[in-house]
Design a protein around this motif. Structure first.
Motif, PDB file in Angstrom:
ATOM      1  N   ILE B 226     -42.250 -15.396  53.273  1.00 27.09           N
ATOM      2  CA  ILE B 226     -41.001 -14.943  52.655  1.00 27.09           C
ATOM      3  C   ILE B 226     -39.985 -16.043  52.881  1.00 27.09           C
ATOM      4  O   ILE B 226     -39.781 -16.478  54.007  1.00 27.09           O
ATOM      5  CB  ILE B 226     -40.520 -13.635  53.322  1.00 27.09           C
ATOM      6  N   TYR B 227     -39.363 -16.502  51.807  1.00 26.85           N
ATOM      7  CA  TYR B 227     -38.475 -17.647  51.967  1.00 26.85           C
ATOM      8  C   TYR B 227     -37.020 -17.250  52.198  1.00 26.85           C
ATOM      9  O   TYR B 227     -36.233 -18.060  52.634  1.00 26.85           O
ATOM     10  CB  TYR B 227     -38.551 -18.557  50.745  1.00 26.85           C
ATOM     11  N   GLU B 228     -36.665 -16.009  51.856  1.00 25.43           N
ATOM     12  CA  GLU B 228     -35.265 -15.641  52.005  1.00 25.43           C
ATOM     13  C   GLU B 228     -35.141 -14.472  52.963  1.00 25.43           C
ATOM     14  O   GLU B 228     -35.914 -13.520  52.895  1.00 25.43           O
ATOM     15  CB  GLU B 228     -34.648 -15.250  50.656  1.00 25.43           C
ATOM     16  N   ASN B 229     -34.123 -14.556  53.813  1.00 21.25           N
ATOM     17  CA  ASN B 229     -33.990 -13.478  54.782  1.00 21.25           C
ATOM     18  C   ASN B 229     -33.578 -12.161  54.124  1.00 21.25           C
ATOM     19  O   ASN B 229     -33.872 -11.092  54.622  1.00 21.25           O
ATOM     20  CB  ASN B 229     -33.050 -13.878  55.921  1.00 21.25           C
ATOM     21  N   ASN B 230     -32.898 -12.244  52.949  1.00 26.58           N
ATOM     22  CA  ASN B 230     -32.525 -10.985  52.305  1.00 26.58           C
ATOM     23  C   ASN B 230     -33.767 -10.243  51.807  1.00 26.58           C
ATOM     24  O   ASN B 230     -33.802  -9.020  51.801  1.00 26.58           O
ATOM     25  CB  ASN B 230     -31.528 -11.215  51.163  1.00 26.58           C
ATOM     26  N   VAL B 231     -34.780 -11.010  51.434  1.00 26.56           N
ATOM     27  CA  VAL B 231     -36.032 -10.381  51.021  1.00 26.56           C
ATOM     28  C   VAL B 231     -36.676  -9.695  52.222  1.00 26.56           C
ATOM     29  O   VAL B 231     -37.158  -8.557  52.134  1.00 26.56           O
ATOM     30  CB  VAL B 231     -36.981 -11.434  50.423  1.00 26.56           C
ATOM     31  N   LEU B 233     -35.198  -8.502  54.780  1.00 23.78           N
ATOM     32  CA  LEU B 233     -34.441  -7.290  55.093  1.00 23.78           C
ATOM     33  C   LEU B 233     -34.818  -6.157  54.134  1.00 23.78           C
ATOM     34  O   LEU B 233     -35.031  -5.020  54.550  1.00 23.78           O
ATOM     35  CB  LEU B 233     -32.935  -7.558  55.030  1.00 23.78           C
ATOM     36  N   PHE B 247     -33.947 -14.764  60.925  1.00 21.20           N
ATOM     37  CA  PHE B 247     -32.539 -14.507  61.207  1.00 21.20           C
ATOM     38  C   PHE B 247     -32.013 -13.670  60.056  1.00 21.20           C
ATOM     39  O   PHE B 247     -32.001 -14.116  58.913  1.00 21.20           O
ATOM     40  CB  PHE B 247     -31.760 -15.816  61.314  1.00 21.20           C
ATOM     41  N   ILE B 248     -31.618 -12.463  60.344  1.00 17.07           N
ATOM     42  CA  ILE B 248     -31.140 -11.569  59.291  1.00 17.07           C
ATOM     43  C   ILE B 248     -29.706 -11.163  59.590  1.00 17.07           C
ATOM     44  O   ILE B 248     -29.459 -10.422  60.544  1.00 17.07           O
ATOM     45  CB  ILE B 248     -32.027 -10.315  59.185  1.00 17.07           C
TER      46      ILE B 248
END
Lengths: 329, 554, 288
Positions: B226-231, B233, B247-248
């Motif tokens: 997963i490349y994005e922390n929003n994903v 989350l 890091f979220i």
């Protein structure tokens, strides 16, 4: 007809040549050394780094003279060899792309075709119905004015987070194995839906607007007036208008393919949908320039092939092209 | 009539496959945060191998717990220095590779001799290693000349022991090249498959450790890319991720709402994993002046960064930069006498005294000779937490009259610039991760290998101090926690604080958030049953213990 | 009487100021421009300043709410709008100018070598997926300012204008009034100025609006990918930050939705002006 096609093919070939050259040149003359970038991610015992560094430089052929690298690039291109990914070393770029491109096709092709057909229909009915037009036109404008990624975020927020119907990322669930079973197909569909929908809707607006304006033009042309005075039914006039309107819309499709593909890149980013665009942005973040080149090349090939398809369709439905280029007129 | 049967069959099929899938879910652990690219190599000799190659498949002689700062025997049953220069390892009996071959002293000797005879990443250990010999089937002796005791503290839990019967046939030039698609190791998991967005590992039910440590509970581990922390989350919220090591932002705000488990229930929520430092380029004026560098340390209030950017998910760093097990070497007296704290008045006073005053009246301080100065602080574009942090740091510098500006070059450019010394100041943490010895930290912040075009082993500011380099070298050769090693450690801390070549500001966390829909008994402060980490090459920090202690909900 | 005479002479202008679409478009457009120009006067904060506690929805103190760290979204939007409008203006102007010159020259020399060459170039650029090209270019320029960004966006935006202007020039060239001028032996320059250019003016204006829209959309897309200007603030960047900091998942819809909505409104308003003007310049459309 032959001349028309030859001309187009020549343009595509030159474009391809230009794109490949650009593709090769940009990363090589740009700042940022990909090998150090790659190595900076590991920590080693003292001296271990040098060993790995020389290993990489040799593997990727970065120690050869530039011209040789350039010709080598073309040679391997024709052999279907796009080099080896740095970030996913030692996987060939070609394999990575092959796995990703299916996701582009699966959202782009339905989104483009459906939005074009439905958009044109909706636009045509909006163009001849003043009441509907007052409501629909602003909606179409809203759709076509939305930045792709923002609209995708909107869809993701409403359908994914607020309503919680669709998963907000990836192509299928973590526990799923690809296969022909119902659970997987449903899961795949659920993941596919939002990226498709946002691409579909944003494009829909553009086609609808185009057709709406076209119909209004056409129903006001002299020939339409003439037909009207001859007592032709309004429906017939509209049908002629719609037909005439379709030709520029086909041209419009060819022109906007590049933009649509760009939109797909952004949409894939929002949904982490693992197509070429997503891959390319990740590759940029990791300075994996062989992979960047591969993605760029394939995006261009995709657009060129699509353009060519549209050209052929255009030729089939527009007799003028057939004749004028055959030198018969 | 016929159509109805078909519909019914389809529905039935669908329900059945969904049920089967749901059952599997309770035996599968889905994690994310350790893998950033599709796995392509399971070769333990190749540095960029699949996350889990070391730890899940290949195992090390010892494990290391950053929580207790202890080396825990793993493949080894015990180990220790039997003389000044000989380290003896006793191996456990009944260890088997997944193909049924026994793991013996011969395999350990082979693993190290491979690096002697070929150019591998751990070849440099042979600078001090003289011989590795198998005394009997279960006893190995490492014979050194002037051993680097501190480095050995790290080496003990870092090296994958290879099966000799497989690797002896690999030609030397292929050792790092082969992808080893079907890895045969001694560990609790085997490779199942690798896709563009996930790696899947399946439990080896015949693992030798079942009898010794217990059996890991998850039948399968799915490591998502997963490349994005929003994903990440989003997936935590939808329960499609069991453990996230990203890091979220916002975790403190929504932790209870979504039932997320973190190591500490309140601030700082996360175990500290590495130090984020501000490197100052000592090759540029006026950052070659220790007084100037030290003044900067007093100007910044790291509490603001901790509060605004990290929402208290990180603690402020100790001025010595030491944390975790390293604090055993911390000299409290030195830290108090030579440390720094937030006090802009002191910073201003120090700058005034050193002659950095506003000579031309433009509101910014100038060099003692009157020439103007301005600085750029860089972090990679897209590293959002660091980007915000250097905005705050530049503001703090500007508040004491130093014209500093944040800049965000792309990651590749950033790396190139810090390595070639083309920067004023930068934040970095590449080599400051917790380890079995503070040697790794000191040898990174003050690495001696700085006279070359690309500085890659730390000390990006190219701070040159032979005395300090010698001390660090000396420290490496002193037995852990010996009187002498403590004394040398104090000296090193004192120089680093007084000279301030880099300023430790905050401790980045081992970001870990878990959900309890499918798995419970996550390791936390009050229930330290492992180390909730799936980052590459850190499974031996207690990740396997976590897997053993997890409890399935169904 | 004088007024009536004025409207008679400027018939198009009369239709323009009475066209509902144009009025709506102009009002919204001016409102957004005013927001960009005067907005900063209404906010006591800087766009990087911590203005208050984080996670605050829109309120009297923070009209568009605050970000996760407590920055004022209204402030970020109004400053961001400035840079976005500036990019649209610069890139739109460059792209229109290049497109116009290429299209005009090509149309004027239709069928001859310059035409062939220019159209080849145009078609080539048209086929390239613009964002992919932009990503490649941007990714390798370590520092990018507004001007750089405008240039790279414009570089891929001009082709369709060139093609459209060319065909427009072609059709005008063959129209009767041009031929009439030619028969009456008017100088070439006068033909261009009085006949072709005058008839092109309305067209050019609309082309410009479309270019403005298109370039804003491309540049916002770049900013969203983190490939926009490396300093300062822009609408794309505000939204990128919102996504990076989990705004939607954390329920902070105002941080993501509002900037995009304003941007969309801006573009919609220009489309309305465009469509309205189309009706003005093509009297046949007015009847509807």
């Amino acid at each position: 007809m032959g001349r028309y096609l030859t001309r187009k093919i020549v343009i595509y070939l030159i474009t391809f040549f230009f794109a490949v050259t650009l593709n090769w040149a940009v990363p090589r003359f740009a700042p940022g050394d990909p090998i150090s970038m790659l190595l900076s991610r590991f920590s080693f015992l003292e001296g271990g780094r040098e060993i790995l560094e020389s290993f990489f430089v040799k593997t990727f052929g970065l120690d050869q003279p530039l011209l040789q690298q350039y010709f080598g690039f073309w040679r391997s291109l024709f052999a279907g060899d796009l080099g080896i990914s740095i970030s996913q070393y030692p996987k060939p770029v070609m394999n990575i792309i092959r796995e990703a491109i299916i996701y582009d096709i699966i959202i782009l092709v339905p989104a483009i075709i459906l939005s074009w057909i439905i958009g044109n229909k909706l636009g045509a009915s909006s163009g001849v119905n003043k009441k509907a037009d007052n409501f629909l036109m602003p909606v179409f404008y809203f759709l076509t004015s939305s930045p792709y990624f923002w609209f995708a975020l909107l869809v993701s927020y409403l359908l994914g987070i607020v309503l919680g119907i669709f998963p907000t990322s990836h192509a299928y669930s973590a526990t799923m194995r690809p296969g022909w079973n119902w659970a997987f197909i449903l899961d795949f569909f659920m993941h596919w839906f939002m990226p498709f929908l946002s691409l579909f809707l944003v494009q829909l607006g553009g086609w609808a607007i185009g057709m709406r304006n076209m119909i209004i033009y056409e129903t006001n042309t002299n020939y339409a007036k003439y037909m009207e005075s001859l007592g032709a039914s309004e429906r017939l006039i509209r049908r002629y208008g719609f037909r005439n309107g379709l030709l520029p819309q086909v041209t419009g499709l060819a022109i906007s393919l590049g933009t649509i593909v760009s939109g797909a890149v952004l949409t894939q980013m929002v949904f982490s949908y693992p197509g070429l665009g997503y891959l390319m942005v990740q590759a940029i973040k990791q300075n994996d320039y062989f992979l960047i080149q591969g993605c760029f090349l394939f995006l261009i090939i995709m657009v060129l092939v699509a353009n060519f398809t549209v050209d052929i369709i255009y030729m089939i439905i527009d007799p003028r092209v057939r004749h004028s280029y055959a030198g018969e007129v | 009539m016929k159509a109805r049967w078909i519909v019914l069959a389809v529905v039935l099929l669908f329900v059945l496959s969904c049920a089967a899938w749901a059952a599997e879910r309770y035996e599968t652990l889905i994690v994310g945060g350790g893998t950033w690219a599709q796995a392509t190599s399971w070769n333990p000799l190749y540095a960029n191998n699949a996350n889990g190659t070391l730890g899940l498949v290949y195992e090390t002689l010892f494990a290391y717990s950053p929580l207790t700062n202890e080396h825990k025997p793993w493949l080894a049953e015990s180990g220790g220095w039997i003389s000044d220069n000989v380290f003896e390892v006793k191996l456990r009996r009944n260890i088997y590779f997944s193909d049924g071959h026994a793991l013996t002293a011969e395999d350990v000797v082979f693993t190290y001799e491979l690096a002697r005879d070929n150019n591998l990443t751990y070849t440099p250990i042979w600078r001090t290693l003289r011989e590795v010999k198998a005394v009997d089937d279960y006893t190995v002796q490492f014979v050194f000349e002037n051993p680097n005791y501190q480095e050995w503290q790290i080496e003990m839990y870092s090296r994958a022991i290879l099966p000799k019967h497989i690797w002896k046939d690999v030609p030397g030039e292929d050792l790092m090249v082969i992808t080893n698609d079907d890895p045969i190791g001694s560990g609790p998991y085997k490779k199942l498959l690798a896709g563009p967005d996930r790696n899947v590992w399946v439990r080896d039910d015949n693992w030798w450790g079942n009898a010794v440590f217990g059996q890991p509970k998850p039948k399968e581990i799915v490591d998502m890319i997963i490349y994005e922390n929003n994903v990440a989350l989003g997936m935590l919220m939808q329960r499609t991720l069991d453990l996230s090591n990203y890091f979220i932002p916002g975790v403190p705000a929504i932790k209870d709402l979504y039932g997320l488990t973190t190591w500490y229930d309140g601030p700082p929520y996360m175990i500290s994993a590495n130090v984020a430092l501000l490197f100052l380029n000592a090759q540029r004026k006026p950052m070659d002046d220790a007084k100037f560098r030290r003044a900067l340390a007093f100007a910044v209030n790291p509490e603001i960064i901790v509060e605004r950017v990290f929402e208290h998910m990180v603690p402020v760093a100790d001025p010595t930069g030491l944390f975790g097990g390293w604090t055993a070497y911390r000299d409290a007296k030195v830290a108090e006498e030579c440390g720094f704290w937030y006090d802009p008045e002191i910073a201003k006073q120090m700058l005034d005294e050193a002659g950095y005053v506003d000579a031309d009246g433009d509101g910014w301080r100038d060099m003692p000779d009157g020439s103007p100065m301005s600085f750029e602080i860089i972090v990679p574009s897209g590293w959002t937490d660091w980007m915000e942090s250097i905005r705050i740091i530049s503001e703090a510098f500007r508040a004491i009259g130093i014209n500093a500006n944040p800049a965000f070059p792309d990651a590749g450019v950033y790396n190139d610039r810090i390595q070639t010394g083309d920067f004023d100041m930068c934040i970095n943490n590449y080599g400051s991760g917790i380890s079995g010895s503070p040697y790794s930290y000191w040898n990174w912040v003050a690495n001696h290998n700085i006279n070359r075009t690309h500085v890659t082993e730390g000390n990006f500011g190219r701070y040159d101090n032979q005395e300090l380099f010698d001390l660090i070298f000396k420290f490496n050769q002193l037995p852990p926690m010996s009187e002498e090693s403590l004394a040398v450690a104090s000296e090193i801390q004192k120089i680093l604080l007084l000279e301030m070549p880099s300023i430790p500001f905050w401790l980045n966390g081992l970001w870990a958030q878990s959900t309890s829909q499918y798995w419970t008994n996550w390791p936390t402060e009050n229930n330290p049953v492992g180390y909730p980490c799936t980052w590459a090459n850190q499974w031996q920090f207690g990740g396997i213990e976590m897997l053993i202690n997890l409890q399935p909900v169904q | 009487m004088a007024a009536k005479g004025f409207w008679k002479r400027h018939e198009n202008l009369y239709f323009a100021v009475t066209n509902k679409k144009v009025i709506f478009g102009v009002v919204v457009f001016l409102a957004i421009v005013a927001l960009a120009i005067f907005g900063p006067l209404f906010t006591p904060y800087g766009y990087e300043e911590f203005a208050g506690p984080g996670y605050r929805p829109p309120s009297k103190e923070h009209w568009f709410g605050t970000t996760i760290m407590g920055r004022d979204v209204f402030t970020q939007v109004v400053y961001g709008l400035r840079s976005t409008l500036l990019v649209g203006f610069l890139a739109g102007t460059i792209a229109s100018a290049v497109g116009l010159v290429v299209g005009f020259v090509s149309g004027f020399f239709s069928g001859r070598a310059p035409d062939e060459g220019l159209m080849m170039l145009t078609n080539m650029f048209m086929v390239l997926p613009s964002l992919a090209l932009l990503i490649i270019l941007s990714a390798y320029l370590p520092y990018r300012g507004i001007v750089t960004q405008s240039l790279i966006v414009a570089a891929t935006a001009w082709p369709w204008t060139a093609r459209a202007v060319r065909s427009q020039t072609l059709s005008l060239k063959s129209q009767e009034f041009v031929n009439l001028s030619r028969i009456s032996a008017a100088p070439v320059f006068r033909i261009i100025r009085e006949d072709i250019a005058a008839n092109m003016f309305s067209y050019v204006f609309m082309v410009y609006i479309l270019q403005f829209n298109g370039t804003i959309l491309s540049s916002v897309g770049l900013e969203f990918l983190g490939l926009g200007p490396t300093r300062g603030i822009s609408l794309g960047l505000v939204m990128q930050n919102a996504v990076n900091w989990n705004a939607l998942h954390l329920g902070m819809w105002w941080w993501t939705i509002i900037p995009g909505l304003i941007l969309t409104l801006l573009i919609v308003s220009l489309y309305f002006i465009n469509t309205g003007l189309d009706e003005v310049f093509n009297p046949r459309l007015r009847e509807l």
